[in-house]
Design a protein around this motif. Structure first.
Motif, short mmCIF file in Angstrom:
data_model
loop_
_atom_site.label_atom_id
_atom_site.label_comp_id
_atom_site.label_asym_id
_atom_site.label_seq_id
_atom_site.Cartn_x
_atom_site.Cartn_y
_atom_site.Cartn_z
N THR A 24 30.65 -17.61 15.24
CA THR A 24 30.17 -18.18 13.97
C THR A 24 31.26 -19.06 13.36
O THR A 24 32.43 -18.95 13.71
CB THR A 24 29.85 -17.06 12.95
N ALA A 25 30.85 -19.90 12.41
CA ALA A 25 31.81 -20.79 11.75
C ALA A 25 32.69 -20.00 10.78
O ALA A 25 33.84 -20.35 10.54
CB ALA A 25 31.06 -21.88 11.00
N VAL A 26 32.14 -18.91 10.22
CA VAL A 26 32.88 -18.09 9.26
C VAL A 26 33.70 -17.06 10.03
O VAL A 26 33.18 -16.40 10.93
CB VAL A 26 31.88 -17.36 8.31
N ALA A 27 34.98 -16.90 9.67
CA ALA A 27 35.80 -15.86 10.29
C ALA A 27 35.11 -14.51 10.08
O ALA A 27 34.56 -14.25 9.01
CB ALA A 27 37.20 -15.86 9.69
N LYS A 28 35.15 -13.65 11.10
CA LYS A 28 34.33 -12.43 11.06
C LYS A 28 34.64 -11.54 9.86
O LYS A 28 33.76 -10.89 9.32
CB LYS A 28 34.47 -11.64 12.35
N GLN A 29 35.93 -11.53 9.42
CA GLN A 29 36.30 -10.61 8.33
C GLN A 29 35.65 -10.99 6.99
O GLN A 29 35.62 -10.19 6.08
CB GLN A 29 37.82 -10.50 8.18
N TYR A 30 35.11 -12.23 6.90
CA TYR A 30 34.44 -12.66 5.66
C TYR A 30 32.92 -12.69 5.83
O TYR A 30 32.20 -13.00 4.88
CB TYR A 30 34.96 -14.03 5.22
N MET A 31 32.43 -12.38 7.03
CA MET A 31 30.98 -12.31 7.23
C MET A 31 30.42 -11.16 6.41
O MET A 31 31.10 -10.17 6.18
CB MET A 31 30.66 -12.10 8.71
N GLU A 32 29.17 -11.30 6.02
CA GLU A 32 28.59 -10.27 5.15
C GLU A 32 28.07 -9.09 5.95
O GLU A 32 27.43 -9.24 6.98
CB GLU A 32 27.48 -10.87 4.29
N LEU A 33 28.37 -7.91 5.43
CA LEU A 33 27.82 -6.66 5.95
C LEU A 33 27.22 -5.95 4.73
O LEU A 33 27.95 -5.57 3.81
CB LEU A 33 28.93 -5.81 6.59
N ALA A 34 25.89 -5.86 4.71
CA ALA A 34 25.16 -5.26 3.58
C ALA A 34 25.58 -5.89 2.25
O ALA A 34 25.84 -5.20 1.26
CB ALA A 34 25.38 -3.75 3.55
N GLY A 35 25.71 -7.22 2.25
CA GLY A 35 25.93 -7.95 1.01
C GLY A 35 27.37 -8.08 0.56
O GLY A 35 27.65 -8.68 -0.48
N LYS A 36 28.30 -7.53 1.33
CA LYS A 36 29.72 -7.66 0.98
C LYS A 36 30.49 -8.15 2.20
O LYS A 36 30.09 -7.91 3.34
CB LYS A 36 30.29 -6.32 0.52
N PRO A 37 31.65 -8.83 1.98
CA PRO A 37 32.42 -9.30 3.14
C PRO A 37 32.91 -8.10 3.96
O PRO A 37 33.26 -7.05 3.40
CB PRO A 37 33.62 -10.03 2.51
N LEU A 38 32.92 -8.25 5.26
CA LEU A 38 33.33 -7.17 6.17
C LEU A 38 34.68 -6.56 5.75
O LEU A 38 34.84 -5.34 5.73
CB LEU A 38 33.41 -7.73 7.59
N ILE A 39 35.64 -7.40 5.38
CA ILE A 39 36.99 -6.92 5.04
C ILE A 39 36.97 -5.99 3.82
O ILE A 39 37.85 -5.14 3.67
CB ILE A 39 37.94 -8.13 4.82
N TYR A 40 35.97 -6.14 2.96
CA TYR A 40 35.89 -5.31 1.75
C TYR A 40 35.92 -3.82 2.07
O TYR A 40 36.55 -3.03 1.36
CB TYR A 40 34.60 -5.67 0.98
N TYR A 41 35.23 -3.42 3.13
CA TYR A 41 35.02 -1.99 3.38
C TYR A 41 36.33 -1.27 3.73
O TYR A 41 36.59 -0.17 3.21
CB TYR A 41 33.97 -1.80 4.48
N ALA A 42 37.14 -1.87 4.56
CA ALA A 42 38.44 -1.26 4.88
C ALA A 42 39.33 -1.24 3.64
O ALA A 42 39.98 -0.22 3.34
CB ALA A 42 39.12 -2.02 6.02
N LEU A 43 39.36 -2.35 2.91
CA LEU A 43 40.18 -2.41 1.70
C LEU A 43 39.74 -1.36 0.68
O LEU A 43 40.57 -0.70 0.05
CB LEU A 43 40.11 -3.80 1.08
#
Length: 236
Positions: A24-43
């Protein structure tokens, strides 16, 4: 675990990868997972953890202000005390994170975690803390469910290790701060292209054994579009 005796812990969360396999054009850590960026969950897991005192977030080149505004600020991740720019390879990014912690003299233990592993939780962090206290260097992992074959250059099987001795390695990888800082300091002065994780840096540079502790089979790394579907199922 007695929280009154707990030593100061810092997390280095890595979000500098390009994620080419996601396509994808968007880096995976900023892709949305259930409406939030993927990186959000670990943080968020580190933010909410009783064990964690401070977080350093390592972002990709040119992404620091975006991450500060759109993730750290937006989701009120107050334990993120530094956002730094990573490097070309994972070890470059870890080194930038460690340098950001240099002045934090109180920190005893460093938890290094891939931002693309959204399902790290308090149970994993607690097991990790108890293990690093005892062994100075430890890594989350799980016993392999599959038989593993070692192969030669032509993909012919040459060895089948006994499955009970085979673990798949995850993050967080947790170390005494001085140990991991010295390991990376030495690593950066040598040829380090073969080093694929932090445990390897400590094993090679410091000759320190690394203990494995149980992570979770759900503590997956989101690398491909299929992984994203699995993660959505876990969240449901």
């Amino acid at each position: 675990m007695n929280m009154q005796d707990k030593k100061r812990c810092a997390a280095i969360v890595l979000a500098a990868g390009k994620g080419k396999r996601m396509g994808t054009a968007v880096a995976k850590q900023y892709m949305e997972l259930a409406g939030k960026p993927l990186i959000y969950y670990a943080l968020k897991a580190f933010q909410d953890s009783q064990i964690m005192d401070t977080i350093v977030l390592v972002a990709g080149e040119g992404e620091v202000s975006y991450v500060q505004d759109e993730i750290v600020g937006k989701y009120d991740l107050s334990k993120v005390h530094a956002v730094v720019e990573g490097g070309a390879e994972r070890y470059d990014s870890v080194w930038q994170g460690l340098k950001a912690l240099r002045e934090d003299l109180e920190t005893a233990y460093v938890f290094i975690h891939d931002g693309a592993r959204p399902f790290v939780d308090e149970a994993i962090l607690t097991r990790g803390y108890e293990t690093v206290e005892q062994f100075c260097a430890c890594v989350a992992g799980m016993p392999s469910k599959d038989t593993v074959k070692l192969v030669d250059e032509d993909a012919f099987a040459v060895n089948t290790p006994e499955r009970k001795y085979v673990w798949t390695v995850q993050t967080p990888q947790i170390f005494e701060k001085n140990l991991i800082t010295e390991a990376y300091s030495r690593l950066m002065q040598e040829d380090h292209t073969q080093v694929t994780d932090d445990a390897m840096a400590v094993e090679l540079m410091m000759k320190t054994p690394v203990k494995l502790f149980e992570g979770s089979y759900e503590n997956i790394k989101i690398t491909t579009p299929e992984d994203l579907k699995i993660a959505e199922a876990f969240l449901r």
